[in-house]
Design an enzyme around this catalytic site. Structure first.
Site, PDB file in Angstrom:
ATOM      1  N   LYS A 145       0.840   9.097  -0.915  1.00 16.33           N
ATOM      2  CA  LYS A 145       0.820   9.341   0.534  1.00 16.33           C
ATOM      3  C   LYS A 145       2.003  10.221   0.918  1.00 16.33           C
ATOM      4  O   LYS A 145       3.123  10.012   0.425  1.00 16.33           O
ATOM      5  CB  LYS A 145       0.888   7.999   1.266  1.00 16.33           C
ATOM      6  CG  LYS A 145       0.737   8.102   2.792  1.00 16.33           C
ATOM      7  CD  LYS A 145       0.700   6.709   3.433  1.00 16.33           C
ATOM      8  CE  LYS A 145       0.499   6.776   4.939  1.00 16.33           C
ATOM      9  NZ  LYS A 145       0.446   5.419   5.549  1.00 16.33           N
TER      10      LYS A 145
ATOM     11  N   SER B 273      -3.590   4.614   8.557  1.00 16.03           N
ATOM     12  CA  SER B 273      -3.098   5.964   8.460  1.00 16.03           C
ATOM     13  C   SER B 273      -3.178   6.549   7.047  1.00 16.03           C
ATOM     14  O   SER B 273      -3.146   7.762   6.894  1.00 16.03           O
ATOM     15  CB  SER B 273      -1.645   6.024   8.937  1.00 16.03           C
ATOM     16  OG  SER B 273      -0.812   5.275   8.062  1.00 16.03           O
TER      17      SER B 273
ATOM     18  N   SER C  54      -2.441   0.016   7.564  1.00 16.38           N
ATOM     19  CA  SER C  54      -2.723   1.372   7.079  1.00 16.38           C
ATOM     20  C   SER C  54      -3.124   1.491   5.620  1.00 16.38           C
ATOM     21  O   SER C  54      -3.513   2.573   5.184  1.00 16.38           O
ATOM     22  CB  SER C  54      -1.515   2.276   7.318  1.00 16.38           C
ATOM     23  OG  SER C  54      -1.536   2.723   8.647  1.00 16.38           O
TER      24      SER C  54
HETATM   25  N1  GLN Z   1      -2.968   1.801  12.929  1.00 16.61           N
HETATM   26  C1  GLN Z   1      -1.695   1.157  13.125  1.00 16.61           C
HETATM   27  C2  GLN Z   1      -0.814   2.054  13.942  1.00 16.61           C
HETATM   28  O1  GLN Z   1      -1.292   3.030  14.392  1.00 16.61           O
HETATM   29  C3  GLN Z   1      -1.068   0.842  11.793  1.00 16.61           C
HETATM   30  C4  GLN Z   1      -0.462   2.011  11.139  1.00 16.61           C
HETATM   31  C5  GLN Z   1       0.197   1.707   9.829  1.00 16.61           C
HETATM   32  O2  GLN Z   1      -0.011   0.643   9.246  1.00 16.61           O
HETATM   33  N2  GLN Z   1       1.022   2.620   9.391  1.00 16.61           N
HETATM   34  O3  GLN Z   1       0.336   1.799  14.169  1.00 16.61           O
END
Ligand code: GLN
Length: 472
Positions: free
Chosen positions: A74, A149, A173
């Site tokens: 990532k 994400s 995410s």
């Molecule tokens: N979707 C969640 C957010 O937007 C989690 C994101 C994540 O785990 N990095 O914060």
């Protein structure tokens, strides 16, 4: 082929790492123009890593547990000399001067680091639509999002480019995109995997973890990246959980907790698969314990104060002075404003504003302080639940992968994607998404296993059973 077998073949020259590298590049080449899982990929570096691994084997050495296994990373993990953007314009062109600890561990284990994968800008989002470099498409149905994400990492494994990738999970995410792309995803216990070199979003919630095609593969990658790291002050000073020794021990006698708060609000098809997963565990000797935990519903609201508050502080460092891009202006304040205005996307700005507001004098107690109390309440709730069961089983996500644009106009609808995943982050506990069938459109459905701190061995045992029963 399993990661274990692939590494074994490379070690014994049945298969050469260079061939693995070339096959991986061909698979990416054939499809990634469409899928857009990768933000950065350099064929020459990939081949030279593979050649080094083959040379070690030829010299009679052992390259390591992941010998010749390709792994995607990532793009919020620092890799020395390799562009690292967090899918943000503000970091475009920046090359970290050091490796994240997980990168060092992968290299030492003989893995081939294949490239940097797409994400929502600074890991804020649930669809990769917040990437400054274009969204990633779901490899199962390219009209749908891959989740986020860590959407690029999930899609790279889901598209079968390679068997493993790394993501990060602050509120879901890893698990949510794993569910959307039909792969296994683990958010480890907070502190088991080093965050050194992970670009911070919300430091008290962030964890690095694996994506894999199978539960065994995820277990091996987890063991390779876990362990104490003096470079991360939140790293647990304890041996990393050993998951592989007991992974095939089954679930006889395991108490599986079921709470409506981890299921209610899903589509009927998702709910049906969660019920089928319960039955699969019971058929293998587990017992179900029906519990309730209304407090878990408060997690989403608390998260959207705590995570933005931490983000507003963490992202203050992108000021045009130290990293990445700068927009010049007559004085320093104007330069910083212009840089941040041009460099950050809408969602990142929204989070910084929310977080700054929640932390500001006069509002701190009402927002950030309250949210911290809810966080404690959730920790206490889990303690009460885990006094009566060993793991919890529920849905990973309310729905299967949605279409592009379906939630971009309504941040609340997007945030709701993480309703079931956020509580584990607030508590620092491990949780895992395991593919468990598909919906009527053939889109993958993930079920989620949750456990107390350091319960990864138990989660992997249960996941292994679910994996073997998923097709029925
Ligand atoms: N979707 C969640 C957010 O937007 C989690 C994101 C994540 O785990 N990095 O914060």
């Amino acid at each position: 082929m399993s990661v274990f077998d692939l590494a074994q073949q490379v070690r014994t020259k049945q298969r050469r790492a260079i061939d693995v590298a070339n096959d991986t590049l061909a698979a990416i080449d054939a499809r990634d123009n469409e899928i857009n899982a990768f933000l950065h990929l350099d064929a020459e570096t990939i081949r030279s890593q593979a050649e080094r691994i083959d040379a070690t084997v030829d010299a009679g050495g052992d390259p390591g547990r992941l010998a010749g296994v390709p792994v995607a990373i990532k793009d919020n993990l620092c890799q020395r000399g390799v562009p690292t953007t967090c899918a943000s314009k503000i970091l475009e062109g920046w090359k970290p001067p050091y490796d994240a600890t997980v990168i060092t561990k992968l290299t030492q284990a003989g893995a081939i680091l294949v490239g940097k994968t797409n994400l929502d800008e600074f890991a804020m989002g649930s669809s990769t639509e917040n990437s400054a470099f274009g969204a990633t498409k779901n490899p199962i149905d390219p009209s749908r999002v891959p989740g986020g994400s860590s959407g690029g990492s999930a899609a790279a494994v889901g598209a079968d480019y390679l068997p493993l990738s790394l993501g990060s999970d602050t509120g879901g995410s890893i698990r949510q995109p794993a569910a959307f792309c039909g792969v296994v995803g683990l958010k480890p216990t907070y502190g088991t995997v080093s965050r050194y070199g992970l670009i911070a979003f919300a430091s008290s919630l962030d964890q690095v973890g694996p994506f894999a095609r199978s539960v065994d593969d995820a277990g091996i990658l987890f063991e390779v990246i876990a362990g104490h790291d003096p470079m991360d002050s939140t790293s647990l000073n304890a041996p990393a959980p050993d998951v592989m020794t007991t992974i095939n021990d089954g679930v006889a006698g395991l108490r599986v907790g079921i709470v409506p708060e981890l299921i209610d609000g899903t589509s009927d098809e998702v709910r049906d698969r969660v019920v089928a997963a319960q039955e699969a565990l019971v058929a293998q000797g587990a017992t179900l314990v029906e519990l309730s935990a209304p407090e878990l519903r408060l997690g989403l609201a608390a998260y959207y104060l705590i995570a933005p508050a931490e983000a507003s502080s963490n992202l203050a460092r992108y000021d045009g002075v130290r990293y990445g891009n700068r927009v010049d202006a007559p004085d320093v304040a104007a330069m910083m404003t212009a840089t941040r205005t041009a460099g950050f996307g809408d969602e990142v700005k929204r989070r910084i504003m929310l977080g700054t507001y929640a932390l500001s004098a006069g509002y701190y107690d009402a927002y950030y302080g309250q949210a911290q109390k809810v966080r404690t309440l959730i920790i206490e709730t889990f303690a009460r639940l885990y006094a009566q069961c060993d793991v919890l089983l529920g849905a990973t996500t309310p729905t299967t992968a949605f279409e592009f644009g379906a939630k971009t106009a309504d941040p609340m609808a997007m945030y709701y994607s993480d309703i079931f995943t956020i509580p584990s982050n607030l508590a620092g506990h491990p949780a895992m998404s395991v593919p468990f069938g598909v919906d009527g459109d053939g889109l993958p459905i993930g079920v989620q296993l949750l456990g107390p701190a350091l319960s990864e061995p138990t989660l992997f045992r249960a996941a292994k059973i679910l994996e073997s029963e998923a097709g029925r």
